[in-house]
Design an enzyme around this catalytic site. Structure first.
Site, PDB file in Angstrom:
ATOM      1  N   GLY A  49      32.213  35.309  42.008  1.00 28.59           N
ATOM      2  CA  GLY A  49      32.654  35.102  43.381  1.00 28.59           C
ATOM      3  C   GLY A  49      33.576  36.238  43.770  1.00 28.59           C
ATOM      4  O   GLY A  49      34.151  36.916  42.910  1.00 28.59           O
ATOM      5  N   GLN A  54      40.053  40.555  48.751  1.00 35.32           N
ATOM      6  CA  GLN A  54      40.191  41.188  47.440  1.00 35.32           C
ATOM      7  C   GLN A  54      39.779  42.655  47.458  1.00 35.32           C
ATOM      8  O   GLN A  54      40.167  43.405  46.566  1.00 35.32           O
ATOM      9  CB  GLN A  54      39.366  40.440  46.391  1.00 35.32           C
ATOM     10  CG  GLN A  54      39.929  39.080  46.035  1.00 35.32           C
ATOM     11  CD  GLN A  54      39.083  38.414  44.992  1.00 35.32           C
ATOM     12  OE1 GLN A  54      38.113  37.742  45.317  1.00 35.32           O
ATOM     13  NE2 GLN A  54      39.438  38.613  43.731  1.00 35.32           N
ATOM     14  N   LEU A 104      39.308  38.397  39.317  1.00 32.79           N
ATOM     15  CA  LEU A 104      39.254  39.857  39.273  1.00 32.79           C
ATOM     16  C   LEU A 104      40.546  40.482  39.783  1.00 32.79           C
ATOM     17  O   LEU A 104      40.853  41.620  39.428  1.00 32.79           O
ATOM     18  CB  LEU A 104      38.057  40.355  40.086  1.00 32.79           C
ATOM     19  CG  LEU A 104      36.679  39.929  39.566  1.00 32.79           C
ATOM     20  CD1 LEU A 104      35.590  40.362  40.542  1.00 32.79           C
ATOM     21  CD2 LEU A 104      36.422  40.471  38.181  1.00 32.79           C
ATOM     22  N   GLU A 146      37.563  30.989  45.884  1.00 35.19           N
ATOM     23  CA  GLU A 146      37.391  32.066  46.864  1.00 35.19           C
ATOM     24  C   GLU A 146      38.011  31.704  48.209  1.00 35.19           C
ATOM     25  O   GLU A 146      38.598  32.570  48.864  1.00 35.19           O
ATOM     26  CB  GLU A 146      35.914  32.428  47.014  1.00 35.19           C
ATOM     27  CG  GLU A 146      35.247  32.931  45.742  1.00 35.19           C
ATOM     28  CD  GLU A 146      36.008  34.036  45.011  1.00 35.19           C
ATOM     29  OE1 GLU A 146      36.701  34.844  45.664  1.00 35.19           O
ATOM     30  OE2 GLU A 146      35.912  34.085  43.777  1.00 35.19           O
ATOM     31  N   HIS A 149      41.572  32.613  48.322  1.00 34.75           N
ATOM     32  CA  HIS A 149      41.845  34.030  48.629  1.00 34.75           C
ATOM     33  C   HIS A 149      41.943  34.267  50.135  1.00 34.75           C
ATOM     34  O   HIS A 149      42.731  35.108  50.585  1.00 34.75           O
ATOM     35  CB  HIS A 149      40.764  34.942  48.045  1.00 34.75           C
ATOM     36  CG  HIS A 149      40.924  35.223  46.591  1.00 34.75           C
ATOM     37  ND1 HIS A 149      41.992  35.920  46.083  1.00 34.75           N
ATOM     38  CD2 HIS A 149      40.137  34.893  45.541  1.00 34.75           C
ATOM     39  CE1 HIS A 149      41.870  36.022  44.772  1.00 34.75           C
ATOM     40  NE2 HIS A 149      40.754  35.397  44.414  1.00 34.75           N
TER      41      HIS A 149
END
Length: 179
Positions: A49, A54, A104, A146, A149
Site C-alpha cells: 500500500g 508519502q 515504508l 493508508e 497517512h
C-alpha cells in the site's frame, strides 16, 4: 512513471491533512501521473500500500494491495491492487484484531497494531466511478493504514499499552465518513 523518494518519519509533510481530489482533476494527466508514480514506487519498494502524502503529494489518493505475494508480508493473502481516490471507511462491526504492521515511511520498525477487522470502503476509482465495497482482514488493515497517512497519522501513533484491547472511537480513527 517514476519511482519517487518515500518521505521518512520526521518529515512534517507526513503530518499534514491531505486535500480531496477535485472532480475536475479526475482523468487529468496530473492525476494519472501521480497514480502511475504511486504504483511504480510501491512496486519498487515491495509495498502492499502507499499514500500520496508519502511521496510528497498532498492529495487523498491511496493504493491498497499489490496484486502479488509480498516478501515484506509473506503470510498475508494477496490483495488485488486498487487505486482509491478520496476514500472514507466505515467499520462494519465491533470486531478488531492486532497484527504486525510496518511502513515504508517508518523503516526498520514493526509493531502490533489494533485495527477493525471489517470495514466498508467508499471512494472514487481513477475513472471517476464509485467504489463501494466491504473489506476484511489484511485488505481492511492496509486500507486503514493508508487512510491514516491521508490524515497525518503514522502507525506508531496507533500503538497502545500492552494488554489494552480497546480501540479509539471511529471518529478518532477517521474512519466514519458522511452518509
Amino acid at each position: 512513471m517514476a519511482v519517487r523518494p518515500v518521505l521518512q518519519i520526521g518529515d512534517p509533510r507526513l503530518r499534514q491533512l491531505a486535500r480531496p481530489v477535485p472532480e475536475d482533476r479526475l482523468g487529468s494527466d496530473a492525476l494519472d501521473g501521480l497514480i502511475a508514480d504511486l504504483l511504480e514506487t510501491m512496486e519498487a519498494r515491495q509495498g502492499v500500500g502507499l499514500a500520496a502524502p508519502q511521496i510528497g503529494e498532498p492529495w487523498r489518493v491511496i493504493v491498497v494491495g499489490s496484486g502479488r505475494p509480498c516478501a515484506r508480508y509473506p503470510l498475508a493473502p494477496v490483495v488485488p491492487r486498487q487505486v482509491l481516490i478520496n476514500p472514507w471507511l466505515t467499520r462494519l462491526d465491533d470486531s478488531c484484531a492486532r497484527d504486525e504492521e510496518g511502513c515504508l515511511s517508518v523503516p526498520g520498525q514493526r509493531a502490533q497494531v489494533l485495527r477493525w477487522r471489517r470495514i466498508r470502503c467508499r471512494a472514487l476509482a481513477p475513472d471517476g466511478s464509485q467504489v463501494d465495497k466491504p473489506m476484511e482482514g489484511f485488505e481492511a488493515r492496509v486500507a486503514q493504514h493508508e487512510l491514516d497517512h491521508l490524515n497525518g497519522v503514522l502507525f506508531p501513533d496507533r500503538l497502545q499499552p500492552p494488554g489494552d484491547g480497546s480501540l479509539p472511537d471511529a471518529g478518532a480513527l477517521n474512519l466514519d465518513g458522511p452518509d
